[in-house]
Design a protein around this motif. Sequence first.
Motif, PDB file in Angstrom:
ATOM      1  N   THR A  48       2.179   4.735  -0.590  1.00  0.00           N
ATOM      2  CA  THR A  48       2.238   3.473   0.288  1.00  0.00           C
ATOM      3  C   THR A  48       3.742   3.155   0.759  1.00  0.00           C
ATOM      4  O   THR A  48       3.745   2.821   1.901  1.00  0.00           O
ATOM      5  CB  THR A  48       1.557   2.280  -0.254  1.00  0.00           C
ATOM      6  OG1 THR A  48       2.540   1.799  -1.495  1.00  0.00           O
ATOM      7  CG2 THR A  48       0.349   2.201  -0.586  1.00  0.00           C
ATOM      8  N   HIS A  49       4.698   3.739  -0.046  1.00  0.00           N
ATOM      9  CA  HIS A  49       6.181   3.530   0.312  1.00  0.00           C
ATOM     10  C   HIS A  49       6.830   4.912   0.032  1.00  0.00           C
ATOM     11  O   HIS A  49       6.654   5.375  -1.099  1.00  0.00           O
ATOM     12  CB  HIS A  49       6.771   2.271  -0.186  1.00  0.00           C
ATOM     13  CG  HIS A  49       6.233   1.252  -0.046  1.00  0.00           C
ATOM     14  ND1 HIS A  49       4.818   0.828  -0.564  1.00  0.00           N
ATOM     15  CD2 HIS A  49       6.411  -0.173   0.711  1.00  0.00           C
ATOM     16  CE1 HIS A  49       4.302  -0.485   0.077  1.00  0.00           C
ATOM     17  NE2 HIS A  49       5.432  -0.993   0.698  1.00  0.00           N
ATOM     18  N   ALA A  50       7.648   5.150   0.789  1.00  0.00           N
ATOM     19  CA  ALA A  50       8.529   6.351   0.618  1.00  0.00           C
ATOM     20  C   ALA A  50       9.923   6.044   0.461  1.00  0.00           C
ATOM     21  O   ALA A  50      10.368   5.461   1.560  1.00  0.00           O
ATOM     22  CB  ALA A  50       8.232   7.744   1.416  1.00  0.00           C
ATOM     23  N   ALA A  80       1.491   8.483   9.124  1.00  0.00           N
ATOM     24  CA  ALA A  80       0.311   8.246   8.092  1.00  0.00           C
ATOM     25  C   ALA A  80       0.331   6.970   7.448  1.00  0.00           C
ATOM     26  O   ALA A  80      -0.388   6.756   6.413  1.00  0.00           O
ATOM     27  CB  ALA A  80       0.775   9.554   7.252  1.00  0.00           C
ATOM     28  N   ASP A  81       1.003   5.846   7.873  1.00  0.00           N
ATOM     29  CA  ASP A  81       0.985   4.684   7.255  1.00  0.00           C
ATOM     30  C   ASP A  81       1.629   4.577   5.868  1.00  0.00           C
ATOM     31  O   ASP A  81       1.361   3.823   5.129  1.00  0.00           O
ATOM     32  CB  ASP A  81      -0.588   4.071   7.059  1.00  0.00           C
ATOM     33  CG  ASP A  81      -1.269   3.822   8.477  1.00  0.00           C
ATOM     34  OD1 ASP A  81      -0.291   3.269   9.608  1.00  0.00           O
ATOM     35  OD2 ASP A  81      -2.371   4.019   8.736  1.00  0.00           O
ATOM     36  N   ILE A  82       2.527   5.457   5.905  1.00  0.00           N
ATOM     37  CA  ILE A  82       3.446   5.377   4.708  1.00  0.00           C
ATOM     38  C   ILE A  82       4.919   4.861   4.976  1.00  0.00           C
ATOM     39  O   ILE A  82       5.398   5.396   5.868  1.00  0.00           O
ATOM     40  CB  ILE A  82       3.694   6.697   3.894  1.00  0.00           C
ATOM     41  CG1 ILE A  82       2.219   7.296   3.492  1.00  0.00           C
ATOM     42  CG2 ILE A  82       4.614   6.794   2.725  1.00  0.00           C
ATOM     43  CD1 ILE A  82       2.318   8.841   2.935  1.00  0.00           C
ATOM     44  N   GLU A  83       5.262   3.503   4.431  1.00  0.00           N
ATOM     45  CA  GLU A  83       6.414   3.009   5.004  1.00  0.00           C
ATOM     46  C   GLU A  83       7.739   3.708   4.357  1.00  0.00           C
ATOM     47  O   GLU A  83       7.759   4.148   3.280  1.00  0.00           O
ATOM     48  CB  GLU A  83       6.368   1.467   4.424  1.00  0.00           C
ATOM     49  CG  GLU A  83       5.185   0.913   4.814  1.00  0.00           C
ATOM     50  CD  GLU A  83       5.224   0.272   6.461  1.00  0.00           C
ATOM     51  OE1 GLU A  83       6.157   0.710   7.065  1.00  0.00           O
ATOM     52  OE2 GLU A  83       4.109  -0.252   6.706  1.00  0.00           O
ATOM     53  N   VAL A  84       8.571   4.015   5.233  1.00  0.00           N
ATOM     54  CA  VAL A  84       9.930   4.779   4.800  1.00  0.00           C
ATOM     55  C   VAL A  84      11.109   3.616   4.822  1.00  0.00           C
ATOM     56  O   VAL A  84      11.201   2.847   5.589  1.00  0.00           O
ATOM     57  CB  VAL A  84      10.135   5.836   5.970  1.00  0.00           C
ATOM     58  CG1 VAL A  84      11.454   6.246   5.674  1.00  0.00           C
ATOM     59  CG2 VAL A  84       9.291   6.716   5.838  1.00  0.00           C
ATOM     60  N   ILE A 125       9.127  -4.796   2.483  1.00  0.00           N
ATOM     61  CA  ILE A 125       8.248  -4.063   3.219  1.00  0.00           C
ATOM     62  C   ILE A 125       6.960  -3.992   2.861  1.00  0.00           C
ATOM     63  O   ILE A 125       6.690  -3.540   1.639  1.00  0.00           O
ATOM     64  CB  ILE A 125       8.502  -2.669   3.291  1.00  0.00           C
ATOM     65  CG1 ILE A 125       9.992  -2.437   3.940  1.00  0.00           C
ATOM     66  CG2 ILE A 125       7.880  -1.523   4.238  1.00  0.00           C
ATOM     67  CD1 ILE A 125      10.652  -1.183   3.614  1.00  0.00           C
ATOM     68  N   ASN A 126       5.781  -4.780   3.239  1.00  0.00           N
ATOM     69  CA  ASN A 126       4.530  -4.797   3.050  1.00  0.00           C
ATOM     70  C   ASN A 126       4.206  -4.960   1.591  1.00  0.00           C
ATOM     71  O   ASN A 126       3.571  -4.237   0.700  1.00  0.00           O
ATOM     72  CB  ASN A 126       3.662  -3.243   3.321  1.00  0.00           C
ATOM     73  CG  ASN A 126       3.541  -3.315   4.805  1.00  0.00           C
ATOM     74  OD1 ASN A 126       3.707  -4.025   5.669  1.00  0.00           O
ATOM     75  ND2 ASN A 126       2.802  -2.331   5.342  1.00  0.00           N
ATOM     76  N   GLY A 127       4.977  -6.072   0.866  1.00  0.00           N
ATOM     77  CA  GLY A 127       4.451  -6.495  -0.270  1.00  0.00           C
ATOM     78  C   GLY A 127       5.494  -5.890  -1.334  1.00  0.00           C
ATOM     79  O   GLY A 127       5.406  -6.289  -2.583  1.00  0.00           O
ATOM     80  N   ASN A 173       7.487 -13.237  -6.721  1.00  0.00           N
ATOM     81  CA  ASN A 173       5.963 -13.126  -6.512  1.00  0.00           C
ATOM     82  C   ASN A 173       5.734 -11.713  -5.830  1.00  0.00           C
ATOM     83  O   ASN A 173       4.728 -11.687  -5.575  1.00  0.00           O
ATOM     84  CB  ASN A 173       5.427 -14.159  -5.836  1.00  0.00           C
ATOM     85  CG  ASN A 173       6.104 -14.274  -4.360  1.00  0.00           C
ATOM     86  OD1 ASN A 173       6.935 -13.576  -4.082  1.00  0.00           O
ATOM     87  ND2 ASN A 173       5.399 -15.013  -3.468  1.00  0.00           N
ATOM     88  N   CYS A 174       6.302 -10.731  -6.148  1.00  0.00           N
ATOM     89  CA  CYS A 174       6.213  -9.310  -5.623  1.00  0.00           C
ATOM     90  C   CYS A 174       7.064  -8.340  -6.347  1.00  0.00           C
ATOM     91  O   CYS A 174       7.987  -8.789  -6.945  1.00  0.00           O
ATOM     92  CB  CYS A 174       6.254  -9.143  -4.396  1.00  0.00           C
ATOM     93  SG  CYS A 174       7.965  -9.602  -3.602  1.00  0.00           S
TER      94      CYS A 174
END
Length: 391
Positions: A48-50, A80-84, A125-127, A173-174
């Motif tokens: 999900t994240h790179a 590809a919806d992988i957050e960098v 970034i996205n959680g 909380n994350c």
Amino acid sequence: MRILLAPDLHCHQTNYGRMLPSGEHSRLVEWRETAYAMFEVAKAKGVTHAVFPGDFFVTARPSPRQVLEVGNLFRMFENADIEVIGFPGNHDLPGIGQTGPCDLVAAMGHVMLRWAVNKPVVVGINGVVFAVLPSVKPAALNAEATDPTEAAQQLSSALLDIAQSLRAQCPENCPKILCGHWTIGGSITSTNQVLGGTEPQLPLGELLGMGFDAYLFGHIHKPQVLHEKPFVGYAGALQRCDFGEENDPRGCWIIDLETGSHEWVDLPAREFRTCLVYEEELPHLIEKPQDIAAFTGVKDAIVRVKYKATEEQAKQVDGGAIIKALQDADAHHVAGIFPEIIKSERTREAGITEGTSPIQALETWLKGQDMGAHLKGLVLSTAEELLEEVR
């Protein structure tokens, strides 16, 4: 959530390669193939994240082609919806206050800051929250000590203070990840050395005490895990830079934040191979140099040959034939042939002692030399004249 810890990209190495008929450098093609293989791994593993932890380039003045390659790679991940998230390493830094190549990469992205975070900051970034410690010039942290060891200690202390400050800014909380381009205490280099006191180091214990859920770092080219849970580690470099990294694996880490587990995935980087010819094998190499190609792993590798020999044996080694045999075996590049000459020990004349005069010692030595009496007389007379002149 699954995080990819990518290795130092170093796009791209220019040593040990050649220009291809396409006009591209062979090691750029190698870099692209390895980088794209990493992208395919990320998709297959549900990343999900790179995290790209610095040293995008070999120098702070890469070519436009190199900048485009890194930017295109990041865009592939994002598409590809992988957050960098990426940040500069020490190889990427221009002068203080100057725009660097990582800033150009960031400008290619639609989310500019995340691709090249150039200062300590917390980024959500996205959680997932990333506390980023990019490489900076020592002067930027006011390490003003004149002694290199003292300067390293000051810089280490400043970095710890900054990391602690970033941790205080992270919500509870994350998942919270500390990432940077620095040396962590206890890490080792490709030559199994612990870096000396002039290298700023972040003590592992103090980092763990900050309470992050993972610590993802770049800068050290030898992949290694310094702590299992939470994960603390390096993914190394995308390509092997030289023969010092010959035995290092090349790949990436995938960290599962929900389970706390981590997985290593190998990537198809170019191999380096040293063909070591031992003393008992040397006569065969002299007689049949073409047999050097029988060494395992020569095909498509960057190869060097090393052997031990006497001065007389070294004269008999046909270097040209060895290089041709390796080329015929499809070695990618022959880096060279490197002999280690075994020096013959001189035997001491039994009749020479500390009490022997220089002329007497010379006469004893001349008795064993293959030269006529006339020449021996000239040598002796010249020596006597020189000694008299010194006196």
